[in-house]
Structures are given as C-alpha cells and as structure tokens.
Design a protein around this motif. Structure first.
Motif, PDB file in Angstrom:
ATOM      1  N   LEU A 197      -1.007  -6.363  12.155  1.00 23.74           N
ATOM      2  CA  LEU A 197       0.276  -5.682  12.333  1.00 23.74           C
ATOM      3  C   LEU A 197       1.165  -6.454  13.291  1.00 23.74           C
ATOM      4  CD1 LEU A 197       2.202  -3.202  12.148  1.00 23.74           C
ATOM      5  CD2 LEU A 197       0.865  -2.178  14.008  1.00 23.74           C
ATOM      6  N   PRO A 199      12.990  -5.692  14.827  1.00 26.85           N
ATOM      7  CA  PRO A 199      12.352  -5.086  13.641  1.00 26.85           C
ATOM      8  C   PRO A 199      11.768  -3.716  13.938  1.00 26.85           C
ATOM      9  CG  PRO A 199      10.972  -6.822  14.570  1.00 26.85           C
ATOM     10  CD  PRO A 199      12.268  -6.876  15.306  1.00 26.85           C
ATOM     11  N   GLU A 200      11.728  -2.883  12.919  1.00 29.74           N
ATOM     12  CA  GLU A 200      11.060  -1.585  13.010  1.00 29.74           C
ATOM     13  C   GLU A 200       9.588  -1.763  12.634  1.00 29.74           C
ATOM     14  OE1 GLU A 200      12.484   1.167  14.044  1.00 29.74           O
ATOM     15  OE2 GLU A 200      14.487   0.286  14.237  1.00 29.74           O
ATOM     16  N   ILE A 201       8.771  -0.804  13.065  1.00 29.43           N
ATOM     17  CA  ILE A 201       7.354  -0.834  12.699  1.00 29.43           C
ATOM     18  C   ILE A 201       7.197  -0.352  11.257  1.00 29.43           C
ATOM     19  CG2 ILE A 201       5.070   0.114  13.156  1.00 29.43           C
ATOM     20  CD1 ILE A 201       5.905  -1.805  15.277  1.00 29.43           C
ATOM     21  N   ASP A 202       6.580  -1.190  10.437  1.00 23.28           N
ATOM     22  CA  ASP A 202       6.279  -0.848   9.045  1.00 23.28           C
ATOM     23  C   ASP A 202       4.826  -1.275   8.807  1.00 23.28           C
ATOM     24  OD1 ASP A 202       5.998  -0.618   6.310  1.00 23.28           O
ATOM     25  OD2 ASP A 202       8.005  -1.361   5.860  1.00 23.28           O
ATOM     26  N   ILE A 203       3.902  -0.377   9.099  1.00 25.97           N
ATOM     27  CA  ILE A 203       2.489  -0.738   9.194  1.00 25.97           C
ATOM     28  C   ILE A 203       1.957  -1.432   7.941  1.00 25.97           C
ATOM     29  CG2 ILE A 203       0.142   0.151   9.473  1.00 25.97           C
ATOM     30  CD1 ILE A 203       1.269   2.331  11.261  1.00 25.97           C
ATOM     31  N   ALA A 204       2.135  -0.827   6.777  1.00 23.99           N
ATOM     32  CA  ALA A 204       1.567  -1.387   5.544  1.00 23.99           C
ATOM     33  C   ALA A 204       2.120  -2.777   5.259  1.00 23.99           C
ATOM     34  CB  ALA A 204       1.832  -0.453   4.371  1.00 23.99           C
ATOM     35  N   ARG A 205       3.447  -2.897   5.280  1.00 20.48           N
ATOM     36  CA  ARG A 205       4.084  -4.180   4.954  1.00 20.48           C
ATOM     37  C   ARG A 205       3.730  -5.255   5.977  1.00 20.48           C
ATOM     38  NH1 ARG A 205       8.314  -6.776   6.688  1.00 20.48           N
ATOM     39  NH2 ARG A 205       9.054  -5.019   7.939  1.00 20.48           N
ATOM     40  N   GLN A 206       3.728  -4.888   7.255  1.00 17.43           N
ATOM     41  CA  GLN A 206       3.482  -5.880   8.301  1.00 17.43           C
ATOM     42  C   GLN A 206       2.018  -6.287   8.373  1.00 17.43           C
ATOM     43  OE1 GLN A 206       5.358  -3.680  11.465  1.00 17.43           O
ATOM     44  NE2 GLN A 206       7.316  -4.710  11.205  1.00 17.43           N
ATOM     45  N   SER A 230      12.019  -1.865  21.614  1.00 15.27           N
ATOM     46  CA  SER A 230      11.011  -2.552  20.795  1.00 15.27           C
ATOM     47  C   SER A 230       9.979  -3.238  21.678  1.00 15.27           C
ATOM     48  CB  SER A 230      11.693  -3.571  19.880  1.00 15.27           C
ATOM     49  OG  SER A 230      12.562  -2.925  18.979  1.00 15.27           O
ATOM     50  N   ASP A 281       8.640 -10.706  11.362  1.00 18.60           N
ATOM     51  CA  ASP A 281       9.935 -10.029  11.245  1.00 18.60           C
ATOM     52  C   ASP A 281      10.909 -10.496  12.314  1.00 18.60           C
ATOM     53  OD1 ASP A 281       9.142  -8.617   9.046  1.00 18.60           O
ATOM     54  OD2 ASP A 281       8.825  -6.716  10.073  1.00 18.60           O
ATOM     55  N   TYR A 327       4.691  -8.219  12.559  1.00 17.83           N
ATOM     56  CA  TYR A 327       5.858  -7.874  13.364  1.00 17.83           C
ATOM     57  C   TYR A 327       6.522  -9.141  13.901  1.00 17.83           C
ATOM     58  CZ  TYR A 327       8.698  -5.151  16.646  1.00 17.83           C
ATOM     59  OH  TYR A 327       9.746  -4.577  17.321  1.00 17.83           O
TER      60      TYR A 327
END
Length: 238
Positions: free
Chosen positions: A71, A91-98, A20, A78, A75
């Motif tokens: 973003l 955390p994983e990358i979640d573009i829209a949510r982040q 990460s 998260d 992140y």
C-alpha cells in the motif's frame, strides 16, 4: 525543470500536504504495532508451547505487513504521478488499487535487479574481479533505470511499460544521467541531515529517546513525500 526548482518544490510539498503526511505517519505507526505484537505473540506462543497459535499469529501479522508495505509503495507511486503532472495535490488512500500498484512495483524491482546479478554470477564463474566490476557497473545503470521504470509505472500504470528497460534507459538519457545523479545525491543529503537531527535527542535519556522516536517518524514521512515528489518532478522532463 532546473535542479533548484525540483528540490525547492519537493521540500515544500510535504509541508503543503500536512493531512496526508499525518495519515502516512499513522499507517506506519500501525505497521510498527503489527510488527511488535506479532513478535510478542510468537515469543509468547513458544514459551507456552502454543506453537500452532503463534504460527497463525505470525502468518496473519506477515500478511498484514506485506499488504501495508505494498500500500505504501502504491501510495508513493501516486506521489510520483502527481509530481509528473506537476500537481500540488496529495493522493488519497485507495487500498485495493495502491496495493496492486505496489505489487507491480515489487515485480519491477525484482526484474531490474535480477539481470545485473545474473550477469555478475556468470562472469564471476570466469573471473571474480571481472564479475564484481561489471556487476557494480550494471547495478548502478540498472538502479538508475529502475527509477525511470518506477516513474513509467506511476505515469501509465502499465507493468509492460515499466519493464521496458531500453525505453527506461532512453528516458534516463533524455533527462540527463548527471542531472538524475545530482538530484539523488541532494535528496539523500537532505534526508541524512534530517535523520541526524532527529537522532540527536536519543542520548538525552528516556524523554530524549521518546522525542527522537517521534521526530524520526516525522522525518521518515517527510523524506518519503519529499523523495517521491522530487522523482516525479525529475521525470516530468522526460
């Protein structure tokens, strides 16, 4: 958690999540490239009188920079959330949510800091010294409350919860203002020392500057994970 436990856990956290950490470094590298190429495009457009083309490049570059910035903020939230939950995962990358979460955090920052500046401006109209003193005190208080607001946003995802300033101040009191200040100071000292070490190579010529730039990128990523992890662990006491 005790202060020593928070710091020691936060120090280990980036090292235990190297994948990460590398992803974050790549994201920031891409952002730096966008900034550089946008700047080059603007200069080239002006020199060749291609104002419209350079303007389009500038707008696209600015939009991409804002999206990446949001973003990264999302992140970071998260990381705080995982710290609150005392999870060792990254955390994983979640573009829209982040990106949406980063936008919420931007709103929270504006709200928390606009209040002290409004009060400072009103009081300064009466007395400059009074406005300055009260303003500085409010900036410190609201700055600490903002950290709690950030944690509330990370923990619940709710903008309303994050903007609940009285509850954020209650969280601050529950954790302990002194404890929060000590953790902030320690995090800043460690980050400062690491940045200083990375910068030592800058005076050793071109190779030294290259090494310094690489180390600075690594240190920046490390302190990002380290600081947000410590914030999450700190808030877990609330």
């Amino acid at each position: 958690m005790e202060i020593g436990e928070i710091i020691s856990d936060a120090i280990r956290y980036p090292l235990n999540n190297m994948k990460s950490l590398l992803i974050y470094i790549v994201i920031m590298f891409v952002m730096a490239l966008i900034i550089i190429f946008t700047g080059i495009g603007l200069v080239a457009g002006q020199e060749t009188n291609q104002v419209f083309a350079s303007g389009i490049i500038g707008i696209i570059g600015l939009i991409l920079i804002i999206i990446i910035g949001l973003l990264v903020d999302g992140y970071g939230l998260d990381i705080i959330k995982l710290g609150i939950d005392k999870s060792d995962a990254a955390p994983e990358i979640d573009i829209a949510r982040q990106v949406i979460a980063g936008l919420k955090y931007l709103i929270v920052c504006i709200v928390y800091f606009i209040i002290p500046f409004i009060v400072m401006g009103l009081l300064s109209a009466v007395n400059d010294t009074l406005g300055l003193i009260v303003g500085i005190i409010l900036l410190i208080i609201f700055g600490l409350a903002l950290i709690m607001g950030e944690c509330r946003l990370a923990n619940t995802g709710s903008l309303g919860e994050a903007l609940n300033v009285p509850e954020a101040i209650k969280d601050l009191q529950a954790i302990g203002i002194f404890k929060v200040l000590i953790v902030i100071i320690i995090v800043c000292i460690i980050a400062g020392i690491l940045s200083w070490i990375a910068g030592l190579f800058g005076g050793l010529g071109d190779i030294g500057s290259f090494i310094s730039a690489i180390l600075s990128a690594i240190v920046s990523a490390y302190t990002f994970f380290f600081g947000h992890r410590a914030t999450g662990l700190l808030y877990s006491d609330a």
